[in-house]
Design a protein around this motif. Structure first.
Motif, short mmCIF file in Angstrom:
data_model
loop_
_atom_site.label_atom_id
_atom_site.label_comp_id
_atom_site.label_asym_id
_atom_site.label_seq_id
_atom_site.Cartn_x
_atom_site.Cartn_y
_atom_site.Cartn_z
N PRO A 82 0.91 -1.68 0.15
CA PRO A 82 0.27 -0.12 0.19
C PRO A 82 0.67 1.44 -0.16
N ASP A 83 1.93 1.46 0.48
CA ASP A 83 3.20 2.35 0.07
C ASP A 83 4.08 2.49 -1.07
N GLY A 84 3.65 1.62 -1.77
CA GLY A 84 4.14 2.20 -2.84
C GLY A 84 4.97 1.02 -4.08
N PHE A 85 6.17 0.80 -5.00
CA PHE A 85 5.73 -0.34 -6.03
C PHE A 85 7.94 0.26 -5.56
N ALA A 95 15.48 15.59 -10.10
CA ALA A 95 15.05 16.80 -11.43
C ALA A 95 13.22 16.93 -11.38
N ASN A 96 12.96 15.71 -10.91
CA ASN A 96 11.45 15.51 -11.41
C ASN A 96 10.87 14.07 -10.86
N ALA A 97 10.28 14.36 -9.09
CA ALA A 97 10.18 12.85 -8.97
C ALA A 97 8.73 12.73 -8.62
N GLN A 98 8.63 12.06 -10.02
CA GLN A 98 7.30 11.77 -10.69
C GLN A 98 7.87 10.21 -11.83
N ALA A 99 6.74 9.28 -12.32
CA ALA A 99 7.58 8.50 -12.47
C ALA A 99 6.33 8.20 -13.19
N ALA A 100 6.05 6.91 -14.48
CA ALA A 100 4.83 6.06 -14.45
C ALA A 100 5.88 4.44 -14.41
N LEU A 101 4.63 3.47 -13.99
CA LEU A 101 5.95 1.90 -14.06
C LEU A 101 4.34 1.35 -15.53
N LEU A 102 5.02 0.55 -16.18
CA LEU A 102 4.32 -0.04 -16.71
C LEU A 102 4.69 -2.05 -16.71
N PHE A 103 3.78 -2.62 -15.88
CA PHE A 103 4.04 -3.85 -16.60
C PHE A 103 2.92 -4.76 -17.39
N ILE A 160 0.77 1.81 -13.55
CA ILE A 160 1.24 2.96 -12.28
C ILE A 160 1.64 4.03 -12.51
N GLU A 161 1.63 5.58 -11.74
CA GLU A 161 1.95 6.67 -12.62
C GLU A 161 1.29 7.43 -10.91
N GLY A 162 3.12 7.84 -10.42
CA GLY A 162 2.55 8.55 -8.93
C GLY A 162 4.46 9.33 -8.74
N ASN A 163 4.35 9.81 -7.74
CA ASN A 163 5.36 10.80 -6.70
C ASN A 163 6.20 9.88 -6.93
N SER A 168 4.79 5.95 -5.04
CA SER A 168 3.52 5.88 -4.24
C SER A 168 2.43 6.00 -5.53
N PRO A 169 1.66 5.83 -5.02
CA PRO A 169 1.02 5.81 -7.03
C PRO A 169 -0.13 6.42 -6.34
N LEU A 170 -0.90 7.13 -7.78
CA LEU A 170 -1.90 8.21 -7.88
C LEU A 170 -3.21 8.08 -8.52
N ARG A 171 -2.49 7.10 -9.73
CA ARG A 171 -3.31 6.24 -10.73
C ARG A 171 -2.41 5.00 -10.68
N ILE A 172 -3.94 3.72 -10.42
CA ILE A 172 -3.46 2.24 -11.29
C ILE A 172 -4.90 1.49 -11.97
N GLU A 173 -3.78 1.55 -13.16
CA GLU A 173 -5.11 0.90 -13.98
C GLU A 173 -4.35 -0.31 -13.90
N PHE A 174 -5.41 -1.29 -14.50
CA PHE A 174 -5.69 -2.34 -14.54
C PHE A 174 -6.14 -2.85 -15.83
N TRP A 175 -5.62 -3.07 -17.20
CA TRP A 175 -5.76 -3.66 -18.45
C TRP A 175 -5.66 -5.56 -18.49
N GLN A 176 -6.88 -6.00 -19.19
CA GLN A 176 -7.67 -6.96 -19.62
C GLN A 176 -7.33 -7.03 -20.88
#
Length: 196
Positions: free
Chosen positions: A50-53, A69-77, A88-91, A158-166
């Protein structure tokens, strides 16, 4: 009632560990530098909850420079065998020294030595140079446990958005979006659907 996105992640991740032939924890990490120039690369997920990835890296690498420089990222599994993706997108913030030390201690000895020998993302004149540096680290730490290098640690998204795509037939995919509806780590989640 909103589904817990972390429980759903754990369910999908458990299936991926059973079906993916290699590195089910491989995830694309997208960052942007201070000028907004994007970069993406694969890293390995080494912790989640719950605290992040969490992933680990050399803090002198390009990804670390971007995150400074920019403490934001996106992850894609992307789990091809399951025909699923999770976005997943977050700080992003560094993990604690204690967390980094604990994870580093679980790595294989050669991986630990490689963390000392590599100037990750910096120009390398020849493979032989890196191999010589690795041999120097083998000699330096021959009779002791390899400590974590001061320039090597981890980051937590630490996610702000999580999308599950099937994937679905005829490109009629199912997309479930969770967005943090409160502030900080204690915020709740709203859940909705997106058109494919």
């Amino acid at each position: 009632m909103t589904t817990d996105p972390f429980a759903l992640f754990e369910s999908w991740f458990a299936e991926a560990r059973e079906t993916e032939p290699n590195d089910s924890n491989a995830v694309a990490l997208a960052t942007a530098d201070g000028n907004g120039r994007p970069a993406v690369r694969m890293v390995l997920l080494k912790g989640h909850g719950p605290d992040g990835f969490v992933f680990y890296t050399n803090q002198q690498s390009r990804k670390a420079d971007d995150l400074s420089a920019n403490a934001q990222a996106a992850l894609l599994f992307h789990w091809k065998s399951l025909r699923r993706q999770i976005r997943i997108e977050g700080n992003v913030a560094p993990v604690t020294d204690a967390e980094a030390d604990a994870y580093f201690a679980t790595r294989g000895r050669d991986s630990q030595l490689g963390a000392w020998a590599s100037d990750q993302s910096r120009p390398l004149d020849a493979r032989a140079t890196f191999e010589a540096r690795f041999a120097e680290m083998e000699a330096r730490f021959a009779s002791v446990d390899v400590p974590r290098p001061p320039h090597w640690s981890g980051y937590r998204v630490s996610p702000l958005r999580i999308e599950f795509w099937q994937d679905r037939e005829h490109r009629l995919h199912e997309r479930r979006l969770f967005e943090r509806s409160g502030s900080g780590a204690i915020g709740g989640w709203s859940e909705g659907l997106l058109y494919p």
